[in-house]
Design a protein around this motif. Structure first.
Motif, short mmCIF file in Angstrom:
data_model
loop_
_atom_site.label_atom_id
_atom_site.label_comp_id
_atom_site.label_asym_id
_atom_site.label_seq_id
_atom_site.Cartn_x
_atom_site.Cartn_y
_atom_site.Cartn_z
N GLU A 56 32.68 30.34 35.86
CA GLU A 56 31.32 29.80 35.83
C GLU A 56 31.32 28.37 35.33
O GLU A 56 30.59 27.52 35.84
CB GLU A 56 30.43 30.67 34.95
CG GLU A 56 30.09 32.02 35.54
CD GLU A 56 29.25 32.86 34.58
OE1 GLU A 56 28.68 32.30 33.62
OE2 GLU A 56 29.17 34.07 34.82
N PHE A 57 32.15 28.09 34.32
CA PHE A 57 32.24 26.73 33.79
C PHE A 57 32.78 25.78 34.85
O PHE A 57 32.26 24.67 35.02
CB PHE A 57 33.13 26.70 32.54
CG PHE A 57 33.28 25.34 31.96
CD1 PHE A 57 32.21 24.73 31.31
CD2 PHE A 57 34.48 24.64 32.05
CE1 PHE A 57 32.33 23.45 30.77
CE2 PHE A 57 34.61 23.38 31.52
CZ PHE A 57 33.54 22.78 30.87
N LYS A 58 33.79 26.21 35.58
CA LYS A 58 34.36 25.37 36.64
C LYS A 58 33.31 25.09 37.71
O LYS A 58 33.18 23.96 38.19
CB LYS A 58 35.57 26.07 37.26
CG LYS A 58 36.23 25.28 38.37
CD LYS A 58 37.41 26.02 38.95
CE LYS A 58 37.99 25.24 40.12
NZ LYS A 58 39.06 25.98 40.78
N MET B 158 36.51 36.63 29.87
CA MET B 158 36.90 35.25 29.64
C MET B 158 37.14 34.52 30.96
O MET B 158 36.77 33.38 31.10
CB MET B 158 38.16 35.24 28.75
CG MET B 158 38.61 33.88 28.38
SD MET B 158 37.43 33.16 27.24
CE MET B 158 38.28 31.75 26.72
N LYS B 159 37.78 35.21 31.90
CA LYS B 159 38.09 34.61 33.19
C LYS B 159 36.80 34.30 33.96
O LYS B 159 36.69 33.27 34.61
CB LYS B 159 38.98 35.56 33.99
CG LYS B 159 39.66 34.92 35.16
CD LYS B 159 40.69 35.87 35.75
CE LYS B 159 41.53 35.15 36.78
NZ LYS B 159 42.52 36.02 37.36
N LYS B 160 35.82 35.20 33.84
CA LYS B 160 34.54 35.00 34.51
C LYS B 160 33.83 33.77 33.95
O LYS B 160 33.27 32.96 34.68
CB LYS B 160 33.67 36.24 34.34
CG LYS B 160 32.34 36.14 35.03
CD LYS B 160 31.50 37.39 34.82
CE LYS B 160 30.14 37.20 35.46
NZ LYS B 160 29.25 38.33 35.17
N MET B 161 33.88 33.63 32.62
CA MET B 161 33.24 32.49 31.99
C MET B 161 33.90 31.18 32.41
O MET B 161 33.22 30.19 32.68
CB MET B 161 33.28 32.63 30.46
CG MET B 161 32.45 31.57 29.76
SD MET B 161 32.30 31.85 28.01
CE MET B 161 33.89 31.30 27.43
N LEU B 162 35.21 31.15 32.51
CA LEU B 162 35.92 29.95 32.96
C LEU B 162 35.55 29.62 34.41
O LEU B 162 35.41 28.44 34.77
CB LEU B 162 37.43 30.13 32.81
CG LEU B 162 37.97 30.08 31.39
CD1 LEU B 162 39.46 30.39 31.38
CD2 LEU B 162 37.70 28.74 30.76
#
Length: 142
Positions: free
Chosen positions: A7-9, A1-5
């Protein structure tokens, strides 16, 4: 989840996404201004011109604009509103065209022309040139 956030940022902070967001907000504000200009200035002028058509009630702008409306079986087709929307679209498109055209011209002015720098001849180049000249002289004597 942290990785996805993360990437989104990274995606959101890219320049293209921010530029697009700013463009959408400015475009919306500009469209609202053009809409009010069309509604407050151009539509009354169209109504004024229509009021001079024989058979319309001179002096009543509301009735002059309603001449464009068509009623069929109790359903009203408001062509005046459609014409107003088309005028708004054309004005917005033309002004945006002028803005993009001006920006492209400004970008061309600030771009420096590419300077082609030829590499300085090396000693091998000079030797090859001398060799070719000597070959040409020896073939001329024969």
């Amino acid at each position: 989840m942290k990785k996805m956030l993360g990437e989104f940022k990274e995606f959101i902070m890219k320049g293209d996404v921010l530029d697009l967001a700013v463009g959408v907000v400015i475009g919306s504000a500009f469209t609202a201004i053009v809409g009010k200009v069309v509604e407050g200035l151009i539509t009354p002028l169209v109504g004024l011109v229509i009021s001079f058509i024989p058979g319309t009630k001179n002096g009543n702008l509301e009735d002059s604009l309603n001449i464009l409306d068509v009623k069929v079986n109790g359903v009203t087709f408001q062509f005046g509103d459609v014409i107003s929307a088309i005028i708004t679209f054309l004005i917005t498109g033309f002004v945006l065209f002028l803005v993009v055209r001006t920006a492209n011209r400004a970008k061309k002015i600030h771009e420096k022309p590419a300077v082609i720098v030829e590499a300085a001849p090396t000693s091998e180049d000079y030797l090859a040139e001398i060799r070719d000249l000597l070959k040409a002289q020896s073939t001329d004597k024969k």
